[in-house]
Design a protein around this motif. Structure first.
Motif, short mmCIF file in Angstrom:
data_model
loop_
_atom_site.label_atom_id
_atom_site.label_comp_id
_atom_site.label_asym_id
_atom_site.label_seq_id
_atom_site.Cartn_x
_atom_site.Cartn_y
_atom_site.Cartn_z
N THR A 78 0.91 -1.07 -0.02
CA THR A 78 -0.11 0.04 -0.01
C THR A 78 0.89 1.24 0.06
OG1 THR A 78 -0.23 -0.08 2.42
CG2 THR A 78 -1.87 -1.36 1.13
N LYS A 79 0.45 2.21 -0.71
CA LYS A 79 1.08 3.68 -0.83
C LYS A 79 0.41 4.58 -0.24
CE LYS A 79 4.66 6.15 -2.94
NZ LYS A 79 6.07 5.65 -2.49
N GLY A 80 0.58 5.08 0.93
CA GLY A 80 -0.07 6.47 1.34
C GLY A 80 -0.89 5.86 2.52
N ASP A 123 -8.65 10.12 -0.55
CA ASP A 123 -8.07 10.42 -1.67
C ASP A 123 -6.91 9.71 -2.11
OD1 ASP A 123 -6.24 10.95 0.50
OD2 ASP A 123 -6.18 13.05 0.18
N ASN A 124 -6.46 8.43 -1.41
CA ASN A 124 -5.58 7.47 -1.64
C ASN A 124 -6.04 6.24 -2.20
OD1 ASN A 124 -2.93 8.76 -1.22
ND2 ASN A 124 -3.48 8.48 1.07
N ARG A 175 -7.95 4.57 -5.56
CA ARG A 175 -8.03 4.85 -7.02
C ARG A 175 -8.96 3.77 -7.85
NH1 ARG A 175 -5.52 8.34 -5.38
NH2 ARG A 175 -3.24 8.73 -5.57
N GLN A 195 -7.02 0.71 -2.89
CA GLN A 195 -6.23 1.74 -2.29
C GLN A 195 -4.89 1.63 -3.24
OE1 GLN A 195 -4.92 0.64 1.67
NE2 GLN A 195 -3.79 2.25 2.05
N GLN A 196 -4.28 2.76 -3.33
CA GLN A 196 -3.21 3.09 -4.26
C GLN A 196 -1.86 2.00 -3.62
OE1 GLN A 196 -1.29 7.07 -5.74
NE2 GLN A 196 -0.05 6.36 -3.76
#
Length: 471
Positions: free
Chosen positions: A189-191, A196-197, A199, A209-210
């Protein structure tokens, strides 16, 4: 060549040689040499990029040294306790995060032409020692700088991992990605988990999730120990000939190899493979011997963070034992966040190799099947999270201890409270005495028997039965 640079930007070896000039320096010394003051913005890697190599951040799709095809990665390692199991007292501190996964674009890529491979096929690894005795990270020392290209046998598994990740996205399941899905290359996971994270993904209306590609912590530890520090193999490999993986995955090879011994009892297997029938870990030792590994772990399993677990199914089809995890410390646990909790990270990042035995009607233990398994992400984020939160709440509110005859009961989540996992003692003997090796201190000053998270036996059995492996 850019004549203003003190290295040849077209030559990987020149770039590596220039990187080695800062081995033994702290990040603060690099800033001092460049007559710069750290403004507190950006990571340690950006200090190296801007003030040593003298280039600005470039496009995420291109390698940092585009003309040489080299990607710079600055990553920490740490000291650990030296043991028989870990004779080299250093390990990677964390996974190595790489490029962000674009769900919309990656489904149209193949591995050989992928943005991941274009950016990350040749890495310049700078390892710095994360020294817990130093308060300021600028005082951490850069210890090693070395070019790294994936060995052929690793490259094949990374390609298989990439395909697993992308195929899941193509199935509209980007929101179900888990680091446990794969071996060496993960989709971390990124962020944060803020809205807003998340996509859009191409084949589902569910936002995901990003995520970014990453080399797993266990694989980074392997690189550190074998290519950076010792430059030798610590564990025996399962795959001696890399051509074996040209037409099959590592998982398929392992399962097919052991399947030839299905139906055999443990006594005869121990006899054939010269394993003591009294050995506590005889079932895993037999499996490794079948795979041609004489040590306690296989190189590929270490690099992929695969844990071997033996499952014993009774003759009536039930599993008696729950599956345990390492004991937690009460005071540390309540200061964790769910996102970074040890239990969540463990389940997200670990793949398990189940060796499944079944007792027959004469109580002989028969090797039935094997399977690779990792916890589905939707279960981690629902049932497991509920138990974790309930455990935190109970400890913070004060664990209720109730004595009935000679036993002491508590109100931590039990196996009847949740279908997936629970909390129960980890120690072999109960203890409520201060500083006893089997006890741990609660936040309110009382002591109680060490506890850990367990996966429910019925949940494990259901996961096994889903694969159709048992009768």
């Amino acid at each position: 060549m850019n004549n203003t640079l003190p290295y040849d930007e077209y030559s990987p070896k020149s770039i590596e040689s220039y990187a080695k000039q800062i081995e033994g320096l702290t990040f603060r010394e690099i800033l001092t040499d460049a007559h710069e003051e750290y403004k507190g913005k950006g990571g340690l890697g950006q200090i190296i990029e801007k003030y040593h190599f003298m280039y600005e951040l470039n496009s995420d799709k291109e390698p940092d040294f585009n003309n040489a095809g080299v990607e710079l990665k600055v990553t920490p390692y740490k000291r650990i306790k030296k043991t028989k199991k870990n004779p080299i007292p250093y390990s990677a501190k964390e996974r190595l995060v790489m490029n962000v996964i674009n769900f919309e674009e990656i489904v149209n890529e193949s591995f050989s032409t992928s943005s991941f491979l274009h950016k990350n096929s040749l890495l310049l690894l700078l390892f710095y020692l994360h020294d817990y005795d130093k308060a300021d990270r600028l005082d951490f020392i850069i210890k090693y700088a070395q070019l790294f290209q994936y060995p052929k046998e690793d490259f094949q598994i990374i390609e298989q991992d990439w395909n697993k990740i992308v195929n899941k996205i193509r199935e509209g399941k980007a929101h179900e990605l888990s680091e446990g899905d794969t071996m060496y290359l993960g989709a971390c996971t990124k962020g944060s988990r803020k809205e807003d994270n998340y996509r859009q993904q191409p084949y589902s209306d569910t936002k995901a999730q990003q995520r970014a590609f990453s080399l797993k912590n266990s694989y980074m530890t392997h690189i550190l120990r074998n290519y950076i520090l010792e430059k030798k193999q610590t564990y025996e490999p399962i795959i001696k000939d890399s051509s074996i993986l040209e037409h099959q995955t590592l998982e398929t090879y392992v399962e097919n190899k052991i399947s030839k011994y299905y139906g055999r009892d443990i006594e005869s297997l121990c006899s054939e493979f010269n394993v003591s029938i009294h050995a506590k870990d005889k079932t895993s030792k037999v499996a490794l011997k079948i795979l041609g590994v004489n040590s306690n772990s296989a190189e590929e399993f270490k690099k992929a963070n695969i844990e071997i677990k033996t499952i014993r199914i009774e003759s009536n089809g039930i599993i008696k034992q729950h599956m345990s995890f390492p004991a937690f410390e009460f005071k540390s646990l309540i200061n964790e966040t769910w996102e970074n909790s040890n239990f969540r990270c463990k389940l997200n990042e670990t793949k398990f190799f189940f060796i499944i035995y079944r007792f027959d009607n004469t109580q002989k233990l028969i090797l039935e099947k094997t399977m690779f398994w990792n916890m589905p992400v939707n279960i981690i984020e629902t049932e497991v999270r509920q138990v974790w939160l309930k455990t935190i709440e109970t400890i913070k509110n004060g664990v209720i201890l109730t004595k009935r005859k000679t036993k002491v009961f508590n109100n931590l989540p039990s196996a009847s409270d949740n279908n997936v996992c629970h909390v129960r003692p980890h120690a072999s003997k109960a203890s409520y005495e201060p500083f006893n090796k089997n006890a741990d201190e609660l936040p309110d000053g009382r002591w109680m028997t060490k506890q850990c998270f367990w996966l429910n036996n019925n949940f494990i059995l259901n996961q096994i039965n889903k694969t159709g492996l048992t009768n």
